[in-house]
Design a protein around this motif. Structure first.
Motif, short mmCIF file in Angstrom:
data_model
loop_
_atom_site.label_atom_id
_atom_site.label_comp_id
_atom_site.label_asym_id
_atom_site.label_seq_id
_atom_site.Cartn_x
_atom_site.Cartn_y
_atom_site.Cartn_z
N TYR A 1 1.36 1.67 -5.04
CA TYR A 1 -0.10 1.64 -4.98
C TYR A 1 -0.66 3.04 -5.23
CZ TYR A 1 -4.81 1.12 -2.98
OH TYR A 1 -6.16 1.12 -2.77
N GLY B 1 -4.02 4.98 0.67
CA GLY B 1 -2.77 4.24 0.69
C GLY B 1 -2.13 4.30 2.07
N TYR C 1 0.81 -1.22 0.00
CA TYR C 1 0.00 0.00 0.00
C TYR C 1 0.84 1.27 0.00
CZ TYR C 1 -4.51 -2.32 0.68
OH TYR C 1 -5.66 -3.06 0.50
#
Length: 238
Positions: free
Chosen positions: A190, A198, A185
């Protein structure tokens, strides 16, 4: 985003950092035979220096600059490399072997308040909910079970070498699981879509100390425990 996080969240996390420092200082003190040895103070100074260095960089926006080499993972890698060096140098290996293994298990209790901090950050949309116990992160189980492992697997009441090895391997797997989720993340890998968020909270103080200090310290405790459980000849010394 970060300004919406209640002050008690940062306060709780800073208390966790101090607790981990205390656990490590005590462990090194026991391993080096007490007050007359300067090693515990040196280790504490080194760790505080690392925390201060990372914090200053964070306040200067070093980690939020996402161009070029991923800076946060690089610092995590530096911490991991330092841990590896401790096992390669004979003098430090002898200290690791003498650390109180019960303390090395009790330290994992901090993983419970860490999970609460992660949940508070997720509620404030500083990290994805998938990084909490409401998502795919079961690391809180390690913190809850840590006192049981300390007392009944390596403590004075009873000992179970095999049980302690299994517990450490499972708890370390749970740690690797959340680290993998957290990495996936990061904004390097991401891009949030559809209102998702995120993993941004760890780029700010004090939460930057989670990947750069807390996680390496927890991993270190597992590795030292396994090192003792596997290679220590006199198991009665636990």
């Amino acid at each position: 985003m970060m300004e919406d996080i209640p002050g008690y969240v940062a306060g709780t996390f800073i208390a966790i950092v101090i607790a981990v420092l205390g656990f490590i200082f005590y462990s090194v003190s026991v391993a080096t035979n007490g007050k007359k040895n300067l090693t515990p103070s040196f280790v504490l100074t080194l760790l505080i220096g690392w925390i201060f260095f990372v914090s200053v960089l964070t306040f200067n926006g070093y980690f939020t600059n996402l161009s070029g080499v991923p800076r946060l993972p690089m610092f995590v890698g530096i911490a991991a490399a330092f841990i590896l060096l401790l096992f390669l140098w004979p003098r430090t290996r002898s200290i690791l072997m003498k650390m109180p293994i019960t303390t090395l298990h009790y330290i994992h209790i901090v993983r419970v308040p860490v999970e609460m901090v992660l949940w508070w950050l997720a509620v404030s949309r500083a990290i994805p909910m998938d990084m909490t116990f409401e998502g795919s992160n079961l690391d809180i189980l390690s913190g809850i079970s840590a006192p049981f492992a300390a007392v009944f697997m390596v403590g004075s009441r009873s000992k179970s070498k095999l049980g302690a090895i299994i517990w450490n391997l499972i708890a370390m797997a749970l740690l690797i699981n959340i680290v993998s989720i957290a990495i996936s993340y990061l904004p390097y890998f991401y891009t949030p879509t559809g209102g998702k968020v995120g993993n941004l909270g760890v780029f700010y103080f004090p939460y930057v100390l989670l990947p750069t200090f807390i996680v390496p310290a927890v991993l270190f405790s597992h590795l030292v425990s396994l090192y003792q459980l596997i290679f220590k000849k006199d198991q009665s010394q636990f």
